[in-house]
Design a protein around this motif. Structure first.
Motif, PDB file in Angstrom:
ATOM      1  N   TYR A 204      -0.060  -6.816  -9.976  1.00  0.00           N
ATOM      2  CA  TYR A 204       0.027  -8.015 -10.800  1.00  0.00           C
ATOM      3  C   TYR A 204       1.491  -8.372 -11.049  1.00  0.00           C
ATOM      4  CZ  TYR A 204       1.454  -5.170 -14.816  1.00  0.00           C
ATOM      5  OH  TYR A 204       2.154  -4.324 -15.651  1.00  0.00           O
ATOM      6  N   GLN A 205       1.708  -9.633 -11.395  1.00  0.00           N
ATOM      7  CA  GLN A 205       3.003 -10.109 -11.861  1.00  0.00           C
ATOM      8  C   GLN A 205       2.781 -10.927 -13.118  1.00  0.00           C
ATOM      9  OE1 GLN A 205       4.649 -12.258  -8.453  1.00  0.00           O
ATOM     10  NE2 GLN A 205       6.082 -10.570  -8.103  1.00  0.00           N
TER      11      GLN A 205
ATOM     12  N   SER B 103       3.590 -21.031 -21.813  1.00  0.00           N
ATOM     13  CA  SER B 103       2.405 -20.732 -21.016  1.00  0.00           C
ATOM     14  C   SER B 103       2.622 -19.375 -20.349  1.00  0.00           C
ATOM     15  CB  SER B 103       2.193 -21.811 -19.951  1.00  0.00           C
ATOM     16  OG  SER B 103       1.068 -21.500 -19.151  1.00  0.00           O
ATOM     17  N   PHE B 104       1.729 -18.440 -20.614  1.00  0.00           N
ATOM     18  CA  PHE B 104       1.815 -17.087 -20.063  1.00  0.00           C
ATOM     19  C   PHE B 104       0.654 -16.866 -19.110  1.00  0.00           C
ATOM     20  CE2 PHE B 104       0.116 -12.778 -20.158  1.00  0.00           C
ATOM     21  CZ  PHE B 104       1.218 -12.029 -19.763  1.00  0.00           C
ATOM     22  N   ASP B 105       0.901 -16.120 -18.027  1.00  0.00           N
ATOM     23  CA  ASP B 105      -0.197 -15.818 -17.112  1.00  0.00           C
ATOM     24  C   ASP B 105       0.027 -14.466 -16.444  1.00  0.00           C
ATOM     25  OD1 ASP B 105      -2.618 -16.265 -15.899  1.00  0.00           O
ATOM     26  OD2 ASP B 105      -1.887 -17.742 -14.457  1.00  0.00           O
ATOM     27  N   VAL B 106      -1.086 -13.846 -16.102  1.00  0.00           N
ATOM     28  CA  VAL B 106      -1.081 -12.637 -15.281  1.00  0.00           C
ATOM     29  C   VAL B 106      -1.494 -13.076 -13.878  1.00  0.00           C
ATOM     30  CG1 VAL B 106      -2.018 -10.327 -14.945  1.00  0.00           C
ATOM     31  CG2 VAL B 106      -1.777 -11.243 -17.254  1.00  0.00           C
TER      32      VAL B 106
ATOM     33  N   LYS C 223      -8.041 -14.370  -9.384  1.00  0.00           N
ATOM     34  CA  LYS C 223      -8.695 -14.169 -10.678  1.00  0.00           C
ATOM     35  C   LYS C 223     -10.153 -13.766 -10.520  1.00  0.00           C
ATOM     36  CE  LYS C 223      -5.439 -15.395 -13.670  1.00  0.00           C
ATOM     37  NZ  LYS C 223      -4.978 -14.559 -14.762  1.00  0.00           N
ATOM     38  N   ASP C 224     -10.607 -12.953 -11.434  1.00  0.00           N
ATOM     39  CA  ASP C 224     -12.016 -12.531 -11.463  1.00  0.00           C
ATOM     40  C   ASP C 224     -12.309 -12.057 -12.874  1.00  0.00           C
ATOM     41  OD1 ASP C 224     -14.565 -11.736 -10.984  1.00  0.00           O
ATOM     42  OD2 ASP C 224     -14.021  -9.956  -9.844  1.00  0.00           O
TER      43      ASP C 224
ATOM     44  N   ILE D 140      -6.829  -5.715 -18.859  1.00  0.00           N
ATOM     45  CA  ILE D 140      -6.004  -4.597 -19.312  1.00  0.00           C
ATOM     46  C   ILE D 140      -4.607  -5.089 -19.658  1.00  0.00           C
ATOM     47  CG2 ILE D 140      -4.830  -2.497 -18.525  1.00  0.00           C
ATOM     48  CD1 ILE D 140      -7.437  -1.936 -16.864  1.00  0.00           C
ATOM     49  N   VAL D 141      -4.028  -5.890 -18.777  1.00  0.00           N
ATOM     50  CA  VAL D 141      -2.669  -6.391 -19.009  1.00  0.00           C
ATOM     51  C   VAL D 141      -2.633  -7.311 -20.228  1.00  0.00           C
ATOM     52  CG1 VAL D 141      -0.781  -7.746 -18.027  1.00  0.00           C
ATOM     53  CG2 VAL D 141      -2.033  -6.139 -16.585  1.00  0.00           C
TER      54      VAL D 141
END
Length: 267
Positions: free
Chosen positions: A43-44, A59-62, A68-69, A146-147
């Motif tokens: 992941y990033q 705006s935050f994203d993994v 995505k799932d 988890i992240v």
């Protein structure tokens, strides 16, 4: 003493929570360093400061290598007919709890993260009429969650937050489409987590989508100790906005207000 107030006028999710913490000044590199203590990869993290409705927020994203799932899924015990949801491609609750426990994260971050995952898993188990031991995430959805969840707990610690309060939560209405069909909004896991609590949810009939995710509800159920209006007796020192990804037809953000009460000095 520092208090975080979550103004959830457009619901709450893990990425909105982390976006709001980053907007309040959470150090992005320090967050990444702490999350690197988890024995997971693939992941990033991204953050972007931008404007919506002329209001600036984060705006935050993994970003996952395999896409995505989202979401817990039930375990069906069958592996034929092209079913690829084998145990090796999923993480059960016990696996996630053990993964967090084995990390070098602080004891507080571990215990909070484990409590949030347990609350979500118990709700999903009830909804799907399964033992909690059989509820699992697809591998990718587990990593994303988890992240998000551990990241929120890390952020609270790095910002030295002592207590978390919130407004009544807002959710949408209608239905959302998922892999197994349609789900009513609030989604079943969110409704189940509300059972036995005094968490106030206001349903917005003008918004026809999900505003409160199971991750967001798990965060609230575990971390928030008081619901009501903005604190009146302590001083706000900063306001942040974490943007959501859904198109709600309005301003989709979580507003977070950081309050600080100075300890009085007695001479």
């Amino acid at each position: 003493m520092r208090t975080l107030y979550l103004d959830a006028f457009s619901g709450i999710s893990g990425d909105m929570f982390l976006g709001a913490l980053l907007d309040l000044g959470l150090d992005f590199n320090a967050l990444k360093q702490e999350l690197a203590k988890l024995p997971v990869s693939g992941y990033q993290l991204t953050q972007a400061r931008l404007a919506k409705s002329s209001i600036y927020g984060t705006s935050f994203d993994v970003v996952l290598a395999t896409g995505k799932d989202h979401g817990f899924v039930e375990h069906h015990h069958h592996h034929d007919h092209g079913d690829h949801h084998h145990d090796h491609a999923a993480r059960h609750l016990r696996d996630i709890l053990a993964l967090i426990e084995s990390s070098a994260l602080s004891a507080t971050v571990k215990s909070r993260s484990q409590a949030i995952f347990t609350a979500i898993a118990q709700a999903e188990a009830t909804v799907h009429h399964l033992p909690v031991t059989e509820v699992h995430f697809h591998e990718v959805g587990a990593l994303d969650s988890i992240v998000d969840i551990v990241g929120c707990c890390v952020g609270l610690e790095l910002l030295n937050i002592d207590t978390v309060q919130a407004s009544p939560l807002s959710d949408g209405s209608g239905f959302i489409n998922v892999a197994h069909g349609q789900m009513p909004v609030p989604v079943p896991a969110v409704m189940q987590m509300r059972v036995g609590t005094q968490i106030p949810i206001h349903q917005r009939l003008d918004v026809h989508t999900e505003l409160i995710t199971p991750t967001g509800m798990g965060l609230v159920k575990t971390l928030v100790h008081d619901f009501g209006p903005l604190p009146a007796e302590i001083t706000p020192i900063k306001v942040g906005y974490g943007f959501g990804k859904r198109d709600t037809g309005g301003f989709n953000a979580l507003r977070a207000v950081l309050f600080e009460k100075k300890n009085s000095v007695i001479n």
